[in-house]
Design a protein around this motif. Structure first.
Motif, PDB file in Angstrom:
ATOM      1  N   GLY A  55      -8.109  -2.977   0.028  1.00 64.86           N
ATOM      2  CA  GLY A  55      -8.115  -2.824  -1.423  1.00 64.86           C
ATOM      3  C   GLY A  55      -8.499  -1.439  -1.925  1.00 64.86           C
ATOM      4  O   GLY A  55      -8.712  -1.239  -3.110  1.00 64.86           O
ATOM      5  N   GLY A  57      -6.744   1.159  -2.149  1.00 64.35           N
ATOM      6  CA  GLY A  57      -5.670   1.854  -2.868  1.00 64.35           C
ATOM      7  C   GLY A  57      -4.674   2.523  -1.933  1.00 64.35           C
ATOM      8  O   GLY A  57      -3.939   3.425  -2.346  1.00 64.35           O
ATOM      9  N   THR A  60      -0.922   1.908  -2.936  1.00 61.57           N
ATOM     10  CA  THR A  60      -0.633   2.639  -4.167  1.00 61.57           C
ATOM     11  C   THR A  60      -0.418   4.118  -3.847  1.00 61.57           C
ATOM     12  O   THR A  60       0.508   4.751  -4.354  1.00 61.57           O
ATOM     13  N   GLU A 144       0.590   2.850   6.828  1.00 62.79           N
ATOM     14  CA  GLU A 144      -0.601   2.327   6.163  1.00 62.79           C
ATOM     15  C   GLU A 144      -1.263   1.293   7.050  1.00 62.79           C
ATOM     16  O   GLU A 144      -0.624   0.366   7.534  1.00 62.79           O
ATOM     17  N   ILE A 146      -5.274  -0.758   7.768  1.00 66.38           N
ATOM     18  CA  ILE A 146      -6.669  -0.934   7.436  1.00 66.38           C
ATOM     19  C   ILE A 146      -7.497  -0.137   8.450  1.00 66.38           C
ATOM     20  O   ILE A 146      -7.118  -0.034   9.607  1.00 66.38           O
TER      21      ILE A 146
END
Ligand SMILES: Nc1nc2c(ncn2[C@@H]2O[C@H](COP(=O)(O)OP(=O)(O)OP(=O)(O)O)[C@@H](O)[C@H]2O)c(=O)[nH]1
Ligand SMILES: [Mg+2]
Length: 269
Positions: A55, A57, A60, A144, A146
């Motif tokens: 979360g 970002g 985004t 991307e 985590i």
């Protein structure tokens, strides 16, 4: 084989259906036939990792970077590795939905990968998928993932540049000016360390992070033993420098070389 050649040509041309099919093959197959063929055309893309806590970002930012690169007429491959952790549970989806507008662009190829709790295998699969995108002519590959525990993909190992996105709710990272030789500002560092410790304890983050580290430790101990043995075999390989040069110049490929070393070492698959 004519059909394979046509398939390869389509991938190298950047045809989206061909790329999608190639990635599916690479993800599900332990056979390296396709990667061996594609390797020669790889090595031109620049790999950028976007990592950070859930979360923060990341998606985004990936979106925004991709849009900017598109304006610079670049072709972009995006690999979104679904975050899963043994403690936080299942994959957090939705990235695909958010990226829909980008996905329709002819110069963008997006692929989500489910880690399905796999440990070592994911990093390898990510590299393989990236290799397909690289050979298919992407200028940039944005990955991307985590980045909290060590169990997950070590993105910095895969990427040329890695950006860590940090926006952890509940804690803002302080920047403290210190002169260690004179001791200036050090009291503030200690104050902030203690504050951070209280915050982690209260929120339960200290306990979960420590449990995650223990999980990683077990994993590391197992990997360490296996890796040390294999590393020794690789580094004592006769003519290693020449082999690396040949791979660098695309005269050989790493898949065949790895297979040969494993076979010669008695690791027969
Ligand atoms: N205010 C603000 N909100 C942001 C920013 N970047 C992202 N967000 C919001 O934060 C939320 C999470 O953003 P994502 O991009 O999905 O974060 P993520 O790191 O990809 O999340 P996961 O993939 O689920 O780990 C969304 O509601 C975004 O709109 C930012 O720079 N400022
Ligand atoms: Mg995301």
């Amino acid at each position: 084989m004519k059909s394979l050649n046509k398939f390869l040509k389509d991938i190298l041309k950047g045809s989206k259906p061909a790329i999608a099919r190639a990635i599916t093959i690479v993800e599900n197959d332990s056979d390296y036939t396709l990667l061996k063929k594609l390797f020669r055309s790889s090595g031109k893309a620049y790999y950028v990792g976007i990592t950070g806590p859930p979360g923060a970002g990341k998606s985004t930012l990936v979106n925004a970077i991709a849009k900017l690169l598109l304006k610079k007429k670049k072709r972009i491959g995006i690999i979104a590795v679904d975050p899963t952790s043994p403690f936080s549970g299942g994959a957090l989806l939705g990235d695909r939905v958010r990226m829909t507008d980008l996905a329709l662009n002819k110069n963008v190829f997006i692929r989500s990968m489910a880690s399905r709790g796999s440990l070592g295998g994911l990093a390898q699969k990510t590299k393989d998928v990236a290799l397909v995108l690289d050979a298919a002519g992407m200028d940039y590959i944005l990955i991307e993932t985590i980045g909290v525990g060590q169990v997950e993909l070590d993105i910095a190992q895969v990427c040329d540049t890695t950006a860590v996105v940090g926006a952890v709710p509940g804690w803002s990272y302080p920047i403290i000016k210190t002169i260690a030789t004179t001791g200036d500002g050090v009291d503030q560092v200690v104050v902030r360390i203690e504050e951070h410790r209280r915050y982690l304890t209260r929120s339960g983050k200290l306990e979960s992070a420590r449990k995650e580290r223990l999980f990683s430790r077990i994993n590391e101990l197992i990997e360490e033993r296996i890796r040390a043995d294999l590393h020794k075999r690789l580094t004592t390989q006769p003519g290693l420098k020449k082999i690396i040069d040949d791979i660098y110049n695309r005269r050989r490929n790493p898949f065949d070389v790895a297979e040969k070393i494993l076979r010669n070492s008695g690791f027969v698959f």
